[in-house]
Design an enzyme around this catalytic site. Structure first.
Site, mmCIF file in Angstrom:
data_model
loop_
_atom_site.group_PDB
_atom_site.id
_atom_site.type_symbol
_atom_site.label_atom_id
_atom_site.label_comp_id
_atom_site.label_asym_id
_atom_site.label_seq_id
_atom_site.Cartn_x
_atom_site.Cartn_y
_atom_site.Cartn_z
ATOM 1 N N HIS A 1 0.825 -1.207 0.000
ATOM 2 C CA HIS A 1 0.000 0.000 0.000
ATOM 3 C C HIS A 1 0.856 1.253 0.000
ATOM 4 O O HIS A 1 2.062 1.199 0.260
ATOM 5 C CB HIS A 1 -0.973 -0.003 1.186
ATOM 6 C CG HIS A 1 -0.283 0.050 2.525
ATOM 7 N ND1 HIS A 1 0.260 -1.064 3.135
ATOM 8 C CD2 HIS A 1 -0.010 1.096 3.348
ATOM 9 C CE1 HIS A 1 0.803 -0.720 4.279
ATOM 10 N NE2 HIS A 1 0.672 0.599 4.444
ATOM 11 N N ASP B 1 0.752 4.933 1.876
ATOM 12 C CA ASP B 1 0.041 5.500 3.026
ATOM 13 C C ASP B 1 -0.850 6.685 2.652
ATOM 14 O O ASP B 1 -1.949 6.842 3.173
ATOM 15 C CB ASP B 1 1.041 5.898 4.122
ATOM 16 C CG ASP B 1 1.591 4.658 4.833
ATOM 17 O OD1 ASP B 1 1.064 3.552 4.622
ATOM 18 O OD2 ASP B 1 2.573 4.804 5.597
ATOM 19 N N HIS C 1 4.804 -0.019 0.177
ATOM 20 C CA HIS C 1 5.423 -0.951 1.137
ATOM 21 C C HIS C 1 4.409 -1.960 1.662
ATOM 22 O O HIS C 1 3.198 -1.782 1.496
ATOM 23 C CB HIS C 1 6.033 -0.161 2.314
ATOM 24 C CG HIS C 1 5.028 0.663 3.045
ATOM 25 N ND1 HIS C 1 4.697 1.943 2.659
ATOM 26 C CD2 HIS C 1 4.259 0.402 4.136
ATOM 27 C CE1 HIS C 1 3.785 2.437 3.474
ATOM 28 N NE2 HIS C 1 3.491 1.516 4.387
ATOM 29 N N ARG D 1 4.682 -8.675 17.503
ATOM 30 C CA ARG D 1 5.343 -7.506 16.904
ATOM 31 C C ARG D 1 4.561 -6.262 17.311
ATOM 32 O O ARG D 1 3.338 -6.212 17.143
ATOM 33 C CB ARG D 1 5.309 -7.665 15.385
ATOM 34 C CG ARG D 1 5.907 -6.519 14.587
ATOM 35 C CD ARG D 1 5.579 -6.766 13.115
ATOM 36 N NE ARG D 1 6.368 -5.974 12.203
ATOM 37 C CZ ARG D 1 6.035 -4.774 11.785
ATOM 38 N NH1 ARG D 1 4.931 -4.184 12.226
ATOM 39 N NH2 ARG D 1 6.800 -4.141 10.912
HETATM 40 O O1 LIG Z 1 4.147 -1.748 11.129
HETATM 41 C C1 LIG Z 1 4.849 -1.373 10.193
HETATM 42 O O2 LIG Z 1 6.047 -1.620 10.117
HETATM 43 C C2 LIG Z 1 4.209 -0.605 9.055
HETATM 44 C C3 LIG Z 1 2.757 -0.336 9.237
HETATM 45 C C4 LIG Z 1 2.185 0.381 8.067
HETATM 46 O O3 LIG Z 1 2.566 0.167 6.948
HETATM 47 C C5 LIG Z 1 1.150 1.359 8.290
HETATM 48 O O4 LIG Z 1 0.765 1.601 9.440
HETATM 49 O O5 LIG Z 1 0.693 1.942 7.298
HETATM 50 FE FE LIG Z 2 1.879 1.779 5.694
#
Ligand SMILES: O=C(O)CCC(=O)C(=O)O
Ligand SMILES: [Fe+2]
Length: 245
Positions: free
Chosen positions: A139, A141, A202, A212
């Site tokens: 995606h 952001d 990403h 995590r």
């Molecule tokens: O948790 C992560 O490393 C990335 C999370 C992510 O891509 C997001 O919150 O948009």
């Molecule tokens: Fe993200």
């Protein structure tokens, strides 16, 4: 009709008693050939795919990184990006910084997150409503969340020590082939920031084991999307987790 008439004599001609067995032999050979062709095509796709995206790691879990940054060409020229003109940066980038947040704050945040998740259920406690709720999809952001201009992540747990899978992956596409995945391994206290536009697509690998923790912190240049600067009060400065949680 014509096709049926042609087939019937064919069966008879091939052979009286043995004709049923001959047909199933043919069918089996056909199935075998199809399975073989399918397997071969899948193998070729796998080879081409792995040739097409290499992988490199920007930040390994055991490294100690101070404000490393990697410039990337912005996906859109500043003037066409919309939003507040004050936020029209001429450069886009990724950045990783370890040790920016004191470890005692990181520990505090993790234990608060733990408390909240034990009470309200963690990632397993809810069903994804949309694809956006599933972190492993690629995606952008700015597209997913709308308001994001800069994304920062503060990691509260460490790859390999606390969980496996779950690496953060920038997906760099090259129109000339040779796509590259650039990986950030999460580490407690590590801050990873990047511009939120299409230059930084990403995903996060699915977590295979362990827990995590990541805190997503978004910065916007749109005053309508912004929240007021939090004011330090007794409640927000207290180190204790509220007893009613
Ligand atoms: O948790 C992560 O490393 C990335 C999370 C992510 O891509 C997001 O919150 O948009
Ligand atoms: Fe993200």
């Amino acid at each position: 009709m014509a096709a049926q008439q042609r087939r019937r004599p064919g069966r008879g001609a091939r052979g009286g008693k043995g004709s049923a067995g001959g047909n199933s032999d043919m069918r089996n050979k056909g199935l075998l050939l199809t399975a073989f062709a399918g397997g071969f095509i899948a193998f070729v796709i796998f080879i081409i795919d792995s040739m097409q995206h290499g992988e490199t790691t920007l930040a390994l879990e055991f490294e100690n990184i101070t404000a490393a940054s990697w410039p990337v060409p912005c996906a859109l020229p500043a003037a066409t990006r919309g939003g507040n003109p004050l936020c029209q940066t001429s450069s886009c980038a990724r950045m990783v910084w370890d040790g920016l947040v004191p470890m005692e704050d990181v520990d505090q945040l993790r234990s608060t997150a733990d408390t909240i998740m034990n009470k309200y259920g963690g990632a397993d406690g809810g069903t994804a409503q949309t694809q956006h709720d599933e972190y492993w999809h690629t995606h952008i952001d700015k597209v997913t969340y709308g308001s994001f201009d800069y994304t920062c992540l503060l990691y509260l747990s460490t790859y390999r020590q606390n969980f496996t899978g779950g690496r953060f992956v920038f997906e760099d596409k090259s129109y000339r082939g040779g796509d590259m995945h650039r990986v950030v391994e999460p580490k407690a206290g590590r801050v990873s920031c990047f511009t939120s536009g299409a230059e930084n697509p990403h995903h996060v690998e699915q977590v295979a084991s362990g827990t995590r923790y990541a805190l997503t912190i978004a910065f916007t240049c749109d005053p309508d999307m912004a929240i007021p600067q939090p004011r330090a009060t007794e409640a927000t400065t207290s180190s204790a987790v509220p007893s009613n949680l």
